[in-house]
Write a protein that holds these residues in place. Structure first.
Motif, PDB file in Angstrom:
ATOM      1  N   PHE A 179     -51.552  22.848   6.743  1.00  8.24           N
ATOM      2  CA  PHE A 179     -51.865  21.993   5.598  1.00  8.24           C
ATOM      3  C   PHE A 179     -53.092  21.140   5.912  1.00  8.24           C
ATOM      4  CE2 PHE A 179     -50.036  20.110   1.666  1.00  8.24           C
ATOM      5  CZ  PHE A 179     -50.889  19.025   1.521  1.00  8.24           C
ATOM      6  N   VAL A 180     -53.083  20.518   7.083  1.00  6.99           N
ATOM      7  CA  VAL A 180     -54.200  19.654   7.482  1.00  6.99           C
ATOM      8  C   VAL A 180     -55.498  20.455   7.561  1.00  6.99           C
ATOM      9  CG1 VAL A 180     -55.136  18.270   9.390  1.00  6.99           C
ATOM     10  CG2 VAL A 180     -52.734  17.993   8.688  1.00  6.99           C
ATOM     11  N   ASP A 181     -55.431  21.632   8.159  1.00  6.02           N
ATOM     12  CA  ASP A 181     -56.642  22.417   8.396  1.00  6.02           C
ATOM     13  C   ASP A 181     -57.142  23.135   7.154  1.00  6.02           C
ATOM     14  OD1 ASP A 181     -56.481  21.652  11.033  1.00  6.02           O
ATOM     15  OD2 ASP A 181     -55.522  23.523  11.699  1.00  6.02           O
ATOM     16  N   SER A 182     -56.253  23.455   6.216  1.00 10.14           N
ATOM     17  CA  SER A 182     -56.630  24.312   5.094  1.00 10.14           C
ATOM     18  C   SER A 182     -56.690  23.587   3.756  1.00 10.14           C
ATOM     19  CB  SER A 182     -55.672  25.505   4.993  1.00 10.14           C
ATOM     20  OG  SER A 182     -55.711  26.285   6.172  1.00 10.14           O
ATOM     21  N   LEU A 183     -55.615  22.899   3.390  1.00  9.22           N
ATOM     22  CA  LEU A 183     -55.638  22.194   2.111  1.00  9.22           C
ATOM     23  C   LEU A 183     -56.429  20.899   2.197  1.00  9.22           C
ATOM     24  CD1 LEU A 183     -52.956  24.050   1.826  1.00  9.22           C
ATOM     25  CD2 LEU A 183     -52.379  22.433   0.015  1.00  9.22           C
ATOM     26  N   ALA A 184     -56.277  20.173   3.288  1.00  7.59           N
ATOM     27  CA  ALA A 184     -56.854  18.836   3.410  1.00  7.59           C
ATOM     28  C   ALA A 184     -57.989  18.799   4.423  1.00  7.59           C
ATOM     29  CB  ALA A 184     -55.764  17.839   3.798  1.00  7.59           C
ATOM     30  N   THR A 191     -54.933  10.641   6.504  1.00  2.86           N
ATOM     31  CA  THR A 191     -54.541  10.978   5.131  1.00  2.86           C
ATOM     32  C   THR A 191     -53.993  12.393   5.061  1.00  2.86           C
ATOM     33  OG1 THR A 191     -56.235   9.492   4.226  1.00  2.86           O
ATOM     34  CG2 THR A 191     -55.351  11.195   2.756  1.00  2.86           C
ATOM     35  N   ALA A 192     -54.657  13.301   5.737  1.00  2.00           N
ATOM     36  CA  ALA A 192     -54.222  14.702   5.732  1.00  2.00           C
ATOM     37  C   ALA A 192     -52.819  14.847   6.306  1.00  2.00           C
ATOM     38  CB  ALA A 192     -55.215  15.552   6.514  1.00  2.00           C
ATOM     39  N   ARG A 193     -52.534  14.108   7.380  1.00  2.00           N
ATOM     40  CA  ARG A 193     -51.205  14.200   8.001  1.00  2.00           C
ATOM     41  C   ARG A 193     -50.125  13.653   7.080  1.00  2.00           C
ATOM     42  NH1 ARG A 193     -54.175  12.786  12.713  1.00  2.00           N
ATOM     43  NH2 ARG A 193     -53.613  10.589  12.479  1.00  2.00           N
ATOM     44  N   VAL A 194     -50.428  12.557   6.382  1.00  2.00           N
ATOM     45  CA  VAL A 194     -49.462  11.992   5.431  1.00  2.00           C
ATOM     46  C   VAL A 194     -49.171  12.993   4.313  1.00  2.00           C
ATOM     47  CG1 VAL A 194     -49.134  10.222   3.659  1.00  2.00           C
ATOM     48  CG2 VAL A 194     -50.013   9.580   5.907  1.00  2.00           C
ATOM     49  N   LEU A 195     -50.211  13.627   3.783  1.00  2.00           N
ATOM     50  CA  LEU A 195     -50.016  14.601   2.712  1.00  2.00           C
ATOM     51  C   LEU A 195     -49.203  15.802   3.190  1.00  2.00           C
ATOM     52  CD1 LEU A 195     -53.612  14.532   1.194  1.00  2.00           C
ATOM     53  CD2 LEU A 195     -51.530  13.681   0.101  1.00  2.00           C
ATOM     54  N   ALA A 196     -49.466  16.239   4.415  1.00  2.00           N
ATOM     55  CA  ALA A 196     -48.716  17.373   4.969  1.00  2.00           C
ATOM     56  C   ALA A 196     -47.249  17.027   5.146  1.00  2.00           C
ATOM     57  CB  ALA A 196     -49.327  17.795   6.301  1.00  2.00           C
ATOM     58  N   PRO A 258     -59.769  16.795  -5.732  1.00  2.50           N
ATOM     59  CA  PRO A 258     -59.520  15.570  -6.500  1.00  2.50           C
ATOM     60  C   PRO A 258     -59.405  14.333  -5.613  1.00  2.50           C
ATOM     61  CG  PRO A 258     -58.141  17.346  -7.323  1.00  2.50           C
ATOM     62  CD  PRO A 258     -58.752  17.827  -6.025  1.00  2.50           C
ATOM     63  N   LEU A 259     -59.011  14.526  -4.360  1.00  2.00           N
ATOM     64  CA  LEU A 259     -58.919  13.409  -3.424  1.00  2.00           C
ATOM     65  C   LEU A 259     -60.211  13.187  -2.651  1.00  2.00           C
ATOM     66  CD1 LEU A 259     -55.335  14.015  -1.966  1.00  2.00           C
ATOM     67  CD2 LEU A 259     -56.030  12.174  -3.504  1.00  2.00           C
ATOM     68  N   SER A 260     -60.885  14.262  -2.288  1.00  2.00           N
ATOM     69  CA  SER A 260     -62.083  14.125  -1.463  1.00  2.00           C
ATOM     70  C   SER A 260     -63.346  13.837  -2.272  1.00  2.00           C
ATOM     71  CB  SER A 260     -62.303  15.380  -0.616  1.00  2.00           C
ATOM     72  OG  SER A 260     -62.561  16.508  -1.439  1.00  2.00           O
ATOM     73  N   ARG A 261     -63.382  14.292  -3.533  1.00  2.00           N
ATOM     74  CA  ARG A 261     -64.563  14.091  -4.381  1.00  2.00           C
ATOM     75  C   ARG A 261     -64.161  13.613  -5.780  1.00  2.00           C
ATOM     76  NH1 ARG A 261     -69.557  16.236  -2.740  1.00  2.00           N
ATOM     77  NH2 ARG A 261     -69.492  16.650  -0.504  1.00  2.00           N
ATOM     78  N   PRO A 262     -63.451  12.488  -5.871  1.00  2.00           N
ATOM     79  CA  PRO A 262     -62.969  12.050  -7.190  1.00  2.00           C
ATOM     80  C   PRO A 262     -64.084  11.688  -8.159  1.00  2.00           C
ATOM     81  CG  PRO A 262     -62.603  10.345  -5.545  1.00  2.00           C
ATOM     82  CD  PRO A 262     -63.024  11.563  -4.796  1.00  2.00           C
ATOM     83  N   ASP A 263     -65.204  11.175  -7.663  1.00  3.30           N
ATOM     84  CA  ASP A 263     -66.313  10.823  -8.552  1.00  3.30           C
ATOM     85  C   ASP A 263     -66.841  12.059  -9.269  1.00  3.30           C
ATOM     86  OD1 ASP A 263     -66.347   8.070  -7.994  1.00  3.30           O
ATOM     87  OD2 ASP A 263     -67.607   8.362  -6.231  1.00  3.30           O
ATOM     88  N   GLU A 264     -67.055  13.126  -8.498  1.00  2.00           N
ATOM     89  CA  GLU A 264     -67.604  14.345  -9.076  1.00  2.00           C
ATOM     90  C   GLU A 264     -66.610  15.021 -10.023  1.00  2.00           C
ATOM     91  OE1 GLU A 264     -67.736  13.410  -5.943  1.00  2.00           O
ATOM     92  OE2 GLU A 264     -69.567  14.084  -4.928  1.00  2.00           O
ATOM     93  N   VAL A 265     -65.321  15.028  -9.630  1.00  2.00           N
ATOM     94  CA  VAL A 265     -64.303  15.645 -10.488  1.00  2.00           C
ATOM     95  C   VAL A 265     -64.188  14.877 -11.801  1.00  2.00           C
ATOM     96  CG1 VAL A 265     -61.853  16.182 -10.717  1.00  2.00           C
ATOM     97  CG2 VAL A 265     -63.029  16.632  -8.553  1.00  2.00           C
ATOM     98  N   ALA A 266     -64.167  13.552 -11.724  1.00  3.06           N
ATOM     99  CA  ALA A 266     -64.099  12.744 -12.944  1.00  3.06           C
ATOM    100  C   ALA A 266     -65.323  12.968 -13.820  1.00  3.06           C
ATOM    101  CB  ALA A 266     -63.960  11.267 -12.586  1.00  3.06           C
ATOM    102  N   ALA A 267     -66.480  13.142 -13.197  1.00  2.00           N
ATOM    103  CA  ALA A 267     -67.707  13.365 -13.968  1.00  2.00           C
ATOM    104  C   ALA A 267     -67.654  14.676 -14.745  1.00  2.00           C
ATOM    105  CB  ALA A 267     -68.919  13.353 -13.037  1.00  2.00           C
ATOM    106  N   VAL A 268     -67.073  15.713 -14.133  1.00  4.36           N
ATOM    107  CA  VAL A 268     -66.947  16.995 -14.832  1.00  4.36           C
ATOM    108  C   VAL A 268     -66.005  16.868 -16.031  1.00  4.36           C
ATOM    109  CG1 VAL A 268     -66.125  19.372 -14.624  1.00  4.36           C
ATOM    110  CG2 VAL A 268     -67.497  18.366 -12.792  1.00  4.36           C
ATOM    111  N   ILE A 269     -64.891  16.178 -15.837  1.00  4.75           N
ATOM    112  CA  ILE A 269     -63.945  15.971 -16.936  1.00  4.75           C
ATOM    113  C   ILE A 269     -64.592  15.131 -18.038  1.00  4.75           C
ATOM    114  CG2 ILE A 269     -61.719  14.956 -17.569  1.00  4.75           C
ATOM    115  CD1 ILE A 269     -60.850  15.498 -14.628  1.00  4.75           C
TER     116      ILE A 269
END
Length: 279
Positions: A179-184, A191-196, A258-269
């Motif tokens: 999870f840490v290496d691939s999703l996060a 943060t990655a460890r908490v999400l995993a 959505p977590l690593s680039r929220p500014d860019e994702v919000a801009a697209v929406i």
């Protein structure tokens, strides 16, 4: 059209081994078939009408909290975002849950799906007069008979797929380090460890279910392609862009964009909302 769309098919009791094997098997040399029709918007918007409502749908092994940074930015722009918490039991139930959220809407709404969430929004938007557009965030864009398992097999073998763990009762998870290496992969290590450690279990029926019918061929679409994704083949993402005739935005980001680039994702929406609102 799909009849009795929100009804749940009673498939959860049996774990389908052949589809599980497809999810973890080497890639197939199969092209993504385009099933779209000429572009037409299902919703006729007044020229002065602004799209403010946004429904955000998360992917597998995560929950609605992945959208929190994006939601903060959308609120600041005057939008009204809602993040749906999926049950992750079957694709049908996840679609039905999202359509429940849509049912109370009486104004134009943008649906946004991350990863597996693309399966959900593609079907949830079907025949809903207030859906104005779809945004796919490194997401699956299925045809009527496609599943996550069959679609994933058409891309390169990604490191994250090898980290998926299947339980005998049909539930799935991702090994913590995977999870840490691939999703996060582009998130801070803590943060990655908490999400995993807090990941949402996903039933295999979500990964082996087909939508039956899809709405993207009648709606404007945008697609965020994550070029540094270790879970979801970026080249497969590109083929989804072509399939749904989407406007593409490329980001040098990992899977949990959505977590690593929220500014860019919000801009697209935000851009999608402005684009369809000005039609």
């Amino acid at each position: 059209m799909l009849s009795n769309f929100a009804a749940t098919r009673a498939r959860r009791g049996r774990f389908r081994r052949n589809e599980r094997q497809r999810l973890t098997s080497p890639p197939e040399d199969v092209e993504i078939e385009r099933t779209g029709t000429p572009r037409s918007t299902l919703l006729d918007l007044e020229e002065t009408e602004t799209v403010t409502d946004v429904i955000l749908v998360h992917g597998a092994w995560t929950d609605a909290s992945v959208w929190h940074p994006v939601m903060a930015r959308l609120w600041a722009d005057g939008h009204e975002p809602t993040a749906v918490g999926l049950p992750m039991t079957t694709l049908d139930e996840d679609i039905a849950w999202t359509r429940r959220e849509l049912a109370g809407r009486d104004r134009p709404t943008i649906l946004v799906g991350h990863s597996y969430g693309g399966m959900v929004i593609s079907a949830a938007a079907l025949d809903h007069q207030h859906v104005a557009g779809l945004v796919f965030v490194c997401a699956y864009a299925p045809g009527p008979t496609d599943t996550v398992a069959t679609l994933a097999g058409r891309g390169r073998e990604m490191p994250g797929r090898k980290a998926i763990r299947f339980s005998s009762d049909g539930w799935t998870s991702v090994a913590p380090q995977g999870f840490v290496d691939s999703l996060a992969s582009d998130l801070p290590p803590a943060t990655a460890r908490v999400l995993a450690a807090s990941q949402r279990a996903t039933h295999s029926d979500c990964l082996t279910g087909a939508p039956g019918a899809v709405a993207w061929d009648g709606l404007p679409c945008r697609y965020i392609q994550t070029l540094d994704d270790h879970m979801f083949d970026p080249e497969l993402q590109r083929r989804f862009v072509e399939r749904v005739n989407a406007e593409r935005v490329e980001l040098p980001a990992g899977h949990l964009v959505p977590l690593s680039r929220p500014d860019e994702v919000a801009a697209v929406i935000r851009g999608m909302a402005a684009n369809v609102g000005g039609r």
